[in-house]
Write a protein that holds these residues in place. Structure first.
Motif, PDB file in Angstrom:
ATOM      1  N   GLY A 247       0.784  -1.218   0.000  1.00 39.85           N
ATOM      2  CA  GLY A 247       0.000   0.000   0.000  1.00 39.85           C
ATOM      3  C   GLY A 247       0.818   1.269   0.000  1.00 39.85           C
ATOM      4  N   ARG A 248       2.136   1.151  -0.184  1.00 40.68           N
ATOM      5  CA  ARG A 248       2.992   2.342  -0.147  1.00 40.68           C
ATOM      6  C   ARG A 248       2.907   3.104  -1.469  1.00 40.68           C
ATOM      7  NH1 ARG A 248       8.428  -0.557   1.837  1.00 40.68           N
ATOM      8  NH2 ARG A 248       7.792  -1.787   0.013  1.00 40.68           N
ATOM      9  N   ARG A 249       2.857   4.426  -1.331  1.00 40.92           N
ATOM     10  CA  ARG A 249       2.767   5.297  -2.500  1.00 40.92           C
ATOM     11  C   ARG A 249       3.548   6.570  -2.237  1.00 40.92           C
ATOM     12  NH1 ARG A 249      -2.653   7.844  -5.407  1.00 40.92           N
ATOM     13  NH2 ARG A 249      -2.003   7.445  -7.556  1.00 40.92           N
ATOM     14  N   LEU A 250       4.109   7.120  -3.282  1.00 41.51           N
ATOM     15  CA  LEU A 250       4.879   8.362  -3.184  1.00 41.51           C
ATOM     16  C   LEU A 250       4.110   9.474  -3.883  1.00 41.51           C
ATOM     17  CD1 LEU A 250       7.743   9.106  -2.064  1.00 41.51           C
ATOM     18  CD2 LEU A 250       8.532   8.955  -4.436  1.00 41.51           C
ATOM     19  N   ALA A 251       3.930  10.587  -3.186  1.00 43.09           N
ATOM     20  CA  ALA A 251       3.383  11.795  -3.795  1.00 43.09           C
ATOM     21  C   ALA A 251       4.530  12.783  -3.936  1.00 43.09           C
ATOM     22  CB  ALA A 251       2.270  12.386  -2.949  1.00 43.09           C
ATOM     23  N   VAL A 252       4.837  13.168  -5.161  1.00 41.16           N
ATOM     24  CA  VAL A 252       5.889  14.155  -5.413  1.00 41.16           C
ATOM     25  C   VAL A 252       5.181  15.474  -5.702  1.00 41.16           C
ATOM     26  CG1 VAL A 252       7.948  14.722  -6.731  1.00 41.16           C
ATOM     27  CG2 VAL A 252       7.304  12.314  -6.394  1.00 41.16           C
ATOM     28  N   LEU A 253       5.247  16.390  -4.750  1.00 46.16           N
ATOM     29  CA  LEU A 253       4.594  17.685  -4.907  1.00 46.16           C
ATOM     30  C   LEU A 253       5.493  18.585  -5.738  1.00 46.16           C
ATOM     31  CD1 LEU A 253       3.227  18.353  -1.296  1.00 46.16           C
ATOM     32  CD2 LEU A 253       2.225  16.991  -3.147  1.00 46.16           C
ATOM     33  N   LEU A 254       4.986  19.072  -6.845  1.00 43.54           N
ATOM     34  CA  LEU A 254       5.766  19.871  -7.780  1.00 43.54           C
ATOM     35  C   LEU A 254       5.340  21.335  -7.719  1.00 43.54           C
ATOM     36  CD1 LEU A 254       5.615  17.490 -10.892  1.00 43.54           C
ATOM     37  CD2 LEU A 254       7.290  17.508  -9.036  1.00 43.54           C
ATOM     38  N   LYS A 255       6.330  22.214  -7.642  1.00 43.09           N
ATOM     39  CA  LYS A 255       6.083  23.656  -7.676  1.00 43.09           C
ATOM     40  C   LYS A 255       6.955  24.270  -8.757  1.00 43.09           C
ATOM     41  CE  LYS A 255       4.399  26.012  -4.700  1.00 43.09           C
ATOM     42  NZ  LYS A 255       3.068  26.661  -4.532  1.00 43.09           N
ATOM     43  N   ALA A 256       6.353  25.149  -9.551  1.00 39.47           N
ATOM     44  CA  ALA A 256       7.109  25.823 -10.607  1.00 39.47           C
ATOM     45  C   ALA A 256       8.037  26.857  -9.995  1.00 39.47           C
ATOM     46  CB  ALA A 256       6.153  26.492 -11.581  1.00 39.47           C
ATOM     47  N   THR A 257       9.288  26.856 -10.447  1.00 42.00           N
ATOM     48  CA  THR A 257      10.237  27.890 -10.020  1.00 42.00           C
ATOM     49  C   THR A 257      10.659  28.775 -11.187  1.00 42.00           C
ATOM     50  OG1 THR A 257      12.148  26.443 -10.393  1.00 42.00           O
ATOM     51  CG2 THR A 257      11.143  26.400  -8.207  1.00 42.00           C
TER      52      THR A 257
ATOM     53  N   PRO B 151      14.283  16.516  -9.841  1.00 35.33           N
ATOM     54  CA  PRO B 151      13.337  16.988 -10.855  1.00 35.33           C
ATOM     55  C   PRO B 151      14.051  17.794 -11.922  1.00 35.33           C
ATOM     56  CG  PRO B 151      13.247  18.437  -8.976  1.00 35.33           C
ATOM     57  CD  PRO B 151      14.207  17.327  -8.601  1.00 35.33           C
ATOM     58  N   PRO B 152      13.383  18.087 -13.030  1.00 35.51           N
ATOM     59  CA  PRO B 152      13.979  18.938 -14.073  1.00 35.51           C
ATOM     60  C   PRO B 152      14.190  20.363 -13.575  1.00 35.51           C
ATOM     61  CG  PRO B 152      12.034  17.754 -14.881  1.00 35.51           C
ATOM     62  CD  PRO B 152      12.048  17.600 -13.391  1.00 35.51           C
ATOM     63  N   ASP B 153      15.016  21.099 -14.285  1.00 39.82           N
ATOM     64  CA  ASP B 153      15.217  22.512 -13.979  1.00 39.82           C
ATOM     65  C   ASP B 153      13.886  23.263 -14.047  1.00 39.82           C
ATOM     66  OD1 ASP B 153      17.910  22.045 -13.740  1.00 39.82           O
ATOM     67  OD2 ASP B 153      18.408  22.752 -15.754  1.00 39.82           O
ATOM     68  N   GLY B 154      13.723  24.215 -13.150  1.00 38.69           N
ATOM     69  CA  GLY B 154      12.506  25.019 -13.136  1.00 38.69           C
ATOM     70  C   GLY B 154      11.393  24.436 -12.283  1.00 38.69           C
ATOM     71  N   ILE B 155      11.643  23.280 -11.642  1.00 40.80           N
ATOM     72  CA  ILE B 155      10.622  22.634 -10.827  1.00 40.80           C
ATOM     73  C   ILE B 155      11.237  22.236  -9.492  1.00 40.80           C
ATOM     74  CG2 ILE B 155       9.054  20.666 -10.612  1.00 40.80           C
ATOM     75  CD1 ILE B 155       8.880  20.593 -13.631  1.00 40.80           C
ATOM     76  N   ALA B 156      10.562  22.590  -8.404  1.00 39.34           N
ATOM     77  CA  ALA B 156      10.942  22.126  -7.073  1.00 39.34           C
ATOM     78  C   ALA B 156      10.060  20.940  -6.714  1.00 39.34           C
ATOM     79  CB  ALA B 156      10.782  23.238  -6.052  1.00 39.34           C
ATOM     80  N   ALA B 157      10.637  19.915  -6.108  1.00 37.42           N
ATOM     81  CA  ALA B 157       9.893  18.699  -5.780  1.00 37.42           C
ATOM     82  C   ALA B 157      10.012  18.399  -4.294  1.00 37.42           C
ATOM     83  CB  ALA B 157      10.410  17.522  -6.597  1.00 37.42           C
ATOM     84  N   ARG B 158       8.885  18.009  -3.694  1.00 35.73           N
ATOM     85  CA  ARG B 158       8.867  17.559  -2.304  1.00 35.73           C
ATOM     86  C   ARG B 158       8.254  16.168  -2.252  1.00 35.73           C
ATOM     87  NH1 ARG B 158       6.883  20.797   3.051  1.00 35.73           N
ATOM     88  NH2 ARG B 158       7.481  19.172   4.530  1.00 35.73           N
ATOM     89  N   LEU B 159       8.940  15.227  -1.603  1.00 34.22           N
ATOM     90  CA  LEU B 159       8.487  13.843  -1.562  1.00 34.22           C
ATOM     91  C   LEU B 159       7.692  13.579  -0.288  1.00 34.22           C
ATOM     92  CD1 LEU B 159      10.637  13.698  -3.798  1.00 34.22           C
ATOM     93  CD2 LEU B 159      11.388  11.514  -2.831  1.00 34.22           C
TER      94      LEU B 159
END
Length: 205
Positions: free
Chosen positions: A111-121, A174-182
């Motif tokens: 039941g484990r799942r990862l949510a990667v929250l993406l924010k534009a930078t 993550p790619p350039d221009g994106i901040a990621a939080r796991l």
């Protein structure tokens, strides 16, 4: 239509109580009242400093149907149950555009799942292209990859998009221009084919 919502415990409770009450009491009630096509809760396991306990996912065929339930004859009962475990002042719902990038189970066998929250930078108009490219690259190696892009980025939800991955493995930078939080989570899904036995889908008596 799909929407997501970040939810948190009321101030005099804690995360463990919130998640337990949600699964044992509130989720079965909501599944009977709302005409969801799909309904899942992703409960946070480890997230230092993240201000919410759960990100829920809702799928409906009629986007107006949930509002009819909220305004219907069971509204007071629903609100009273919410007040037992969550802080309604901090609900952060958001409509999303869902992109299923690879088929397969949304969580691993435990039941484990990862949510990667993406924010534009970077440029807000261009940030979605690298996010989609990153998701598609991951989908070539992993099953159950989904990218939810917020339709309204002013909703207060703590991300511009969510990249969902089965398991808890770190996907890398993550790619350039994106901040990621796991966020490492456990997913619980309600089988909506077995619900709506006590009330009809619109919440009418």
């Amino acid at each position: 239509m799909k929407s997501i919502c970040a939810l948190v415990h009321r101030p005099d409770r804690d995360r463990a109580f919130f998640q337990r009450y949600y699964e044992q009491h509130h989720a079965p009630l909501a599944a009977r009242l709302f005409p969801f096509r799909g309904y899942a809760r992703n409960h946070v396991d480890m997230a230092d400093g993240f201000g919410w306990d759960t990100i829920s996912e809702f799928w409906v065929n009629d986007p107006l149907a949930p509002q009819r339930v909220i305004e219907g004859p069971h509204a007071a009962m629903l609100r009273a149950d919410e007040d037992r475990f969550l802080d309604r002042t901090r609900l952060t719902p958001a409509r999303v555009e869902e992109h299923v990038l690879s088929s397969g189970d949304p969580a691993d066998a435990d039941g484990r799942r990862l949510a990667v929250l993406l924010k534009a930078t970077a440029d807000a108009l261009a940030w979605g292209d690298p996010a989609m490219a990153w998701g598609r690259d991951l989908a070539r190696r992993r099953s159950g990859v989904v990218l939810d892009i917020l339709i309204d980025r002013t909703s207060g939800f703590p991300a511009d998009a969510v990249l969902w991955l089965a398991g808890h493995d770190d996907p890398g930078p993550p790619p350039d221009g994106i901040a990621a939080r796991l966020l490492r989570m456990h997913r619980h899904e309600t089988d909506m084919t077995t619900n709506h036995s006590d009330f009809d889908n619109e919440g009418h008596a």
